[in-house]
Every structure is written in C-alpha cells, then in structure tokens.
Design an enzyme around this catalytic site. Structure first.
Site, PDB file in Angstrom:
ATOM      1  N   GLU A 466      64.869  55.512  14.264  1.00  0.00           N
ATOM      2  CA  GLU A 466      64.024  54.489  14.877  1.00  0.00           C
ATOM      3  C   GLU A 466      62.572  54.940  14.850  1.00  0.00           C
ATOM      4  O   GLU A 466      62.219  55.924  15.497  1.00  0.00           O
ATOM      5  CB  GLU A 466      64.526  54.364  16.318  1.00  0.00           C
ATOM      6  N   ASP A 543      67.160  56.518  19.444  1.00  0.00           N
ATOM      7  CA  ASP A 543      66.932  57.232  20.711  1.00  0.00           C
ATOM      8  C   ASP A 543      68.007  56.841  21.718  1.00  0.00           C
ATOM      9  O   ASP A 543      68.489  55.706  21.723  1.00  0.00           O
ATOM     10  CB  ASP A 543      65.550  56.857  21.267  1.00  0.00           C
ATOM     11  N   ASP A 545      68.187  55.645  24.466  1.00  0.00           N
ATOM     12  CA  ASP A 545      67.719  54.832  25.593  1.00  0.00           C
ATOM     13  C   ASP A 545      68.116  53.381  25.330  1.00  0.00           C
ATOM     14  O   ASP A 545      68.771  53.092  24.333  1.00  0.00           O
ATOM     15  CB  ASP A 545      66.190  54.968  25.737  1.00  0.00           C
ATOM     16  N   ASP A 547      66.502  50.808  24.386  1.00  0.00           N
ATOM     17  CA  ASP A 547      66.018  50.287  23.094  1.00  0.00           C
ATOM     18  C   ASP A 547      66.919  50.759  21.967  1.00  0.00           C
ATOM     19  O   ASP A 547      67.343  49.986  21.112  1.00  0.00           O
ATOM     20  CB  ASP A 547      64.595  50.814  22.850  1.00  0.00           C
TER      21      ASP A 547
END
Ligand code: 28F
Length: 681
Positions: A466, A543, A545, A547
């Site tokens: 990403e 990642d 998280d 997102d």
C-alpha cells in the site's frame, strides 16, 4: 385407459438384498440430510407418476401425517401382487430387492434413471416402518415392513386380503428411520414445490397435498386468539387478517390442504416463472414426437439481461443440463441468425449472434420423454443420451420455422433482444482488448512493478503493498531474485459496484492484471489461463490498520470476481507484519516482535513497563528494511495466511453484501459481526 398392460411378474429383475442400502445410504439417496429425507417422498411419488405416464393414474395424494410419516396414494392399476418366480407376491419382491423394476415395461417412460431409479425398495430399507396397500381386482391386499424386513405373513407367497374395493390403486405409508437420518422432519415447502412442478409437467394429473403434522397447527396455537365482538376468531398479536385466521384455524384442526392441477401445463409454468416481469413476446409453445422421443417446449422473453432455461427428462429436473438442452440451443441459435439475415437485420458482413445473444431474456422449459435415458454428472441430473440432441433439434427446427414464418413481429422482438446483448458484449470485448493491448506496451511506462530476476513462476512471489513508501522499504528489504513488489496507490476500485469497462480502465487493476500475466475471467468470456501466472504466491502486504483491511477486502473482491481460480488454487496470501517491537532495556535483552495485541498483553503481564521500550508500527513504511525482511519477507521466518474460500457462494454473498451497492445489508452485516472483528485499540 382400457388398455391392459401385459406383464409377467418374472420380468422383475431381482438384483440384490437391501443390506448395502442401510450401511451406505448416501450411495442411494445422496446423503442423510433433509434433501435425502425429501428424496424418499420423491422416490415413491415418481412411481405413482410413472403409473400416470403409463396412462392409468389420474390422481395422487401426498400426506404428511401427524405421526411424522408420509403417505402417497395413487388411483392407478395397483402394484402387481401375483406370484413371482421366487414364490413370492410381486409386490413383496419389488419392495425387498434393489432395482426391482420392470425392464419389460419400457413401453412406458419410467421416471427412474440414475439416482432416481433406486425405487421404493430403498425407501423401505430406510424406513422404520412401511405399509403397502394395493387395491385391485376388487380386493385390498396389505403388506408391512420394519427397516425393510417384512412383518406380514404371506400365505403360499400371497399377500393377505384385508378388504374389498371397487377402486384400484397403490397406497404406501412410510416413517423415515431416525437411526439413519439426522433429521426426520419433512420440509413441506420443498415437497410442495416439487408437486407443483410435477403438476406443470403433467397437465392431466391432479396432485393433492396435506400436512397434518401437529406443529404445522401448533404455530397457529402459539398465536394469541382473540374472539372479536362479531364472534369471529382473529389474531391478537399481529392483527392477521380474518381469512388468515380462518386458514390458521383450519391448520390447527384439519391441517393444511393444497391441490396442484395445471391443465395449461408448461404455458402456466412459464407464466409463473415470468411473474412480475415485463414480457417482450407472447408464450411460444410446441410439442411433437421424433424417433419415439416426445419433445415439449415453451418459452417467452422478458425485458431482463438474463437467461433461464430448465430441462426435464421423464419428469426429472435435469439440473446439470444435458443433450436435450444443447440440441435445443444449437438449433435455436441457427434459426434466429437465419431469420435475422432473412429480415435484413444482420448484413452479409455482420458476424452471427452468439447463442447467448439469442437467448438474452429467454425463460424456457424443455421437457422430453425418453426411453431408458442415461444420466451422468455429480448428482445424476445431466442427460447424456446422444440422440436426444438430434431429436430435440429436429422438432424445434420444424415447429419454430412454422411458427416464426407466421409471426414475424415476434421474431423481430426476439432479434431486438439479441441485438441489445450483442452490443453490450462487443463494448465489453472492446474495453478488454484495448486494455490488454495498450497496456502490453505502455505498461512499463508507469513502471511501478519492481520485478524479480527469476523467471520461474513456481519460485516467484509478488507482494502487493500500500503506497510508495511501503513500496520503497519493501523494495529494499526483499530478495530480488524471487520477490517482486507491486505498490498500489490508495484504494483500488470497488469492482463489486463498477461495470466491466470502468474496472478495466482503472490503472491499479490494469497493472495487477498485467503483472500476474494470466488474464482474467468475466461473464462473457473466459480468457483466464492459470498456466500463464507469473507468480506462485500473490501476497497482500497492506498496513495492519482499518485502511489496510479495507484494501485487502477490495483486492479479494477483485480476485474473487475476476480470478477466482487464484483463490481456489491457493495462490493468494495475506502477510502478517508485526504490530509492535519490544526492546528490553537490559544490556543483553533481545528485541522481540509482537504480531497481535494478545502477544503484547502477555509480555506486559510478565514484564515491568519500565524494563522495556515499546514501538508500535503504524505502517510498513516505518519499518527499516532489515526488520521488514526478518519479520515479513523472509520465507524462513515470516507468517502468511493463505486465503481459502470454503464456500464460494458464501464468500460472494458476503462480498456482494459488503462491497455491493446496497447500503442496508452491509450495515446490518457489519453490526451483526462487529463484535467478531478485532477493532484496532
Ligand atoms: C404410492 C406409490 O408405486 N404405484 C405403482 C404400479 C403399477 C404397476 C407396476 C407400479 C411390473 C413389473 C415393475 C400394474 N399392473 N405408487 C406406486 N403402480 N408398478 S408402482 O408394475 C410394476 C412393474 O415390475 C403395474 C400392470 N402393470 C404394471
């Protein structure tokens, strides 16, 4: 009806006993679940329908009894009861031996064939108890069994006479064996829909259904009855209207009764299937016989971009299609193209409409009667008999030419549907080719892919990361020989919602398709070729998280829709980068990576907070390359989760719900599962 079918009891082929049926029921009725349970009913029903097909039975009664058993009754000739060569009544032989069925009676169309033809003896073996009553020649004969073992004594091999009757017919009552079946409660909805389907296919047959089971009525009892001041009974709870209350009361006392009789046969079937849709043509129907194969067909177009074709052979729904369907489709495609050229809609230089174009919007039922059909496929519902194709094709050609010559307006409506389909198909093809061709060359221009040196796909891996910073550190940390890095910027397109040309226009999607090298599959064409895949592992390394997980979902939606085989063949992985780095303050303390909160909490329980330093990795871009290699890239030490779709359908439903355009289901799903998700602390 007067025709007396000649037979002799010896012609019943006696193969073997019933023991294997109880030891391996799945072999005979496809399992021991609710579907198999209902199959018992269909087996007995099929025999009654055979008696109708032979021309002797006009009514069938199917009753789900209070005690959980099922009774099927017909008004046919009545099972033969005279002596069979084994010195036993023919009925006894039929009920106690496998595949006992008259090969002799191939004058009729037996519904039996493949899974369907296991006959009533299998039902007998799998029933705790079964009774058979035969009314013929003015008498009623009786037989009974427990788990397939006879419990009625025969006299000189003959059944006892328990009564007189002017009618004729066969009545069988059976109670499924709870030692065999997980559930022994019949699902009445499936049975009713099968009875209705049978009525559509046999317009001269009437089928009565009754559900006398307690709980069918009990649902009614649990509602609060309110005696209205007009003395009428109504529901206190949900203000059900009066007629429902009356029906409910009937269910409470006399059970549920439905009669299926469809004198308009397939015409009524198509009308029912097209209910609520805008029709584009009238019903088109034909029926004829060719080489002893009876072919009946009805179809009608609706204003929708879909095709629904149902095939039947001897009343058996051929779920997996077969030669009767291919015979119809081949001839039909030729015909529509012929007329399109005759009318001048297709010019000399134009390509033909594809088969799918000509069937765009068609709802169709093809029902054939065929002697000794051969079924194959997973569930024995694919007709394999070769000459059924030519028989269906010749009846279809002859009958439709006759109809189309006299109904040119209808032909024009059908061709208009074909033109719509062809236009959409061509647009998609154009979008796809220019995407693939343009990209072949311009692909390297955006040069985002950091290729690896090895060209051996079985060794190579591609990490989808990403953003460019993660791409940078991964590019440095990786092993260039077999690890490629593909950084994608921001969120990729939500393919569940987008149409195919938008999807193919998206830069990220194009880059992925080209990097993988195996093409992709979509509705109209399947250019996917897994042998061209450049990487053995495609690893999503976003990642850890919200997102990142959203991007993972979008990527998986893309793979599921355009390259599902990559998932099925186990090429898709999700990397598990560490969330924390704990560095003890003590001199010889060794830094430790933590991959989830549980590991950290465990460490924190055993160590004083002042004794170590805690670092939380916000994104891969923050990790210095040696850490990234050690924790996430090195095949010796990293942890990967392989993406597997246990139930493709479930996955697509979840994908559809989560990524589809409707908000409602997604919100409900998220609320329902929110507590399951590990929400970031
Ligand atoms: C409730 C389920 O099973 N009905 C049936 C018949 C009638 C005949 C038949 C059946 C002959 C040699 C196979 C009678 N008379 N309902 C049913 N009705 N089977 S099953 O014959 C069995 C064949 O073996 C029948 C003259 N010919 C046929």
């Amino acid at each position: 009806m007067a025709k007396t079918q000649s037979y002799n009891a010896d012609s019943i082929t006696v193969l073997e006993g019933l023991e294997p049926v109880r030891t391996r029921p799945g072999m005979y009725i496809g399992g021991v679940g609710i579907k198999a349970l209902n199959h018992l009913v269909y087996e007995i029903l099929d025999n009654a329908v055979d008696e109708h097909l032979a021309g002797y039975c006009t009514e069938i009664w199917v009753t789900l009894e209070k005690d959980g058993s099922c009774t099927v009754k017909d008004n046919g000739r009545g099972l033969p009861v005279d002596l069979h060569s084994k010195g036993l009544s023919a009925e006894r032989v039929i009920m106690t031996t496998l595949h006992a069925g008259g090969k002799f009676d191939n004058q009729a169309y037996k519904t039996s064939g493949g899974l369907h033809g296991v006959g009533s003896s299998v039902v007998n073996a799998l029933s705790k108890r079964m009774t058979v009553d035969v009314a013929r020649e003015g008498k009623v004969y009786h037989d009974s069994y427990q788990r397939g073992i006879p419990t009625t004594e025969l006299h000189n091999g003959l059944l006892p006479v328990v009564g007189k009757s002017r009618e004729t017919g066969t009545t069988i009552n059976f109670l499924p064996d709870d030692e065999i079946f997980e559930k022994t409660v019949f699902k009445s909805e499936w049975i009713k829909s099968r009875l209705h389907e049978t009525a559509y296919l046999n317009p001269e047959l009437t089928i009565h259904f009754s559900d006398m089971r307690e709980f069918a009525a009990a649902n009614v009892k649990t509602e609060a009855f309110v005696l209205g001041d007009d003395g009428q009974i109504s529901f206190g709870l949900d203000n059900t209207s009066k007629e429902n209350a009356e029906e409910a009361v009937e269910k409470a006392s006399g059970g549920e009764h439905v009669t299926f009789h469809e004198p308009d046969g397939l015409r009524a079937y198509i009308t029912a299937l097209n209910k609520g849709q805008t029709t584009v043509t009238p019903l088109i129907y034909f029926k004829d016989t060719c080489n002893d194969t009876e072919v009946e067909c009805c179809f009608q177009y609706v204003d929708a971009f879909e095709e629904n074709i149902h095939g039947f052979c001897n009343n058996i729904f051929t779920q997996e299609g077969g030669t009767h369907i291919t015979g119809f489709k081949t001839k039909y495609t030729q015909l529509i193209n012929f007329y399109a050229r005759q009318i001048g809609i297709l010019k000399e230089k134009d390509n033909n409409f594809t088969g799918a174009d000509t069937r765009n919007g068609m709802t169709c039922v093809i029902a054939i009667k065929y002697r000794d059909p051969i079924f194959e496929g997973q569930t024995k519902t694919k007709l394999a008999s070769a000459d059924a194709a030519s028989d269906v094709a010749s009846v279809t050609g002859e009958k439709l030419e006759h109809f189309f010559d006299r109904n040119i307006e209808t032909v024009k409506s059908i061709i208009a549907c074909a033109e719509k389909s062809a236009k959409i198909r061509k647009a998609e093809e154009k979008a796809k080719t220019n995407m693939l061709s343009k990209n072949k060359f311009s692909f390297d221009s955006n040069g985002k892919l950091k290729v690896c040196t090895s060209k051996d796909p079985s060794k190579c891996e591609i990490f989808i990361v990403e953003g460019d910073s993660a791409g940078g550190s991964a590019g440095t940390a990786r092993n260039r020989e077999f690890q490629a890095i593909l950084p994608i910027r921001g969120k990729i397109l939500n393919v569940e919602k987008a149409s195919i040309d938008k999807v193919l226009a998206n830069a990220e999607i194009k880059t992925m398709i080209n990097s993988f090298g195996c093409g992709f599959s979509e509705g109209y064409g399947n250019d996917f070729d897994i042998t061209k895949l450049n990487y053995n592992k495609i690893i999503l390394m976003t990642d850890a998280d919200v997102d990142g997980s959203h991007i993972d979902t979008l990527l998986l939606t893309f793979f599921y829709r355009f390259m599902p085989e990559l998932i099925y063949n186990g090429h898709i992985y999700v990397s598990m980068p560490p969330l924390y780095l704990v560095t003890p303050k003590a001199k010889n303390g060794k830094p430790q990576y933590m991959y989830n909160d549980r590991e950290l909490q465990k460490y924190q329980k055993d160590h004083d907070p002042s004794s170590y330093e805690l670092k939380r990795f916000k994104g891969l871009g923050e990790m210095d390359p040696p850490d990234l290699w050690a924790t996430t890239l090195d095949p010796e030490r990293r942890v990967l989760k392989r993406v597997e779709i246990e139930d493709a359908r479930l996955a697509s439903e979840v994908t559809e719900m989560l990524m589809g355009s409707e908000v409602g289901p997604r919100r409900d799903f998220i609320y329902a599962h929110a507590n399951e998700a590990e929400i970031d602390s």
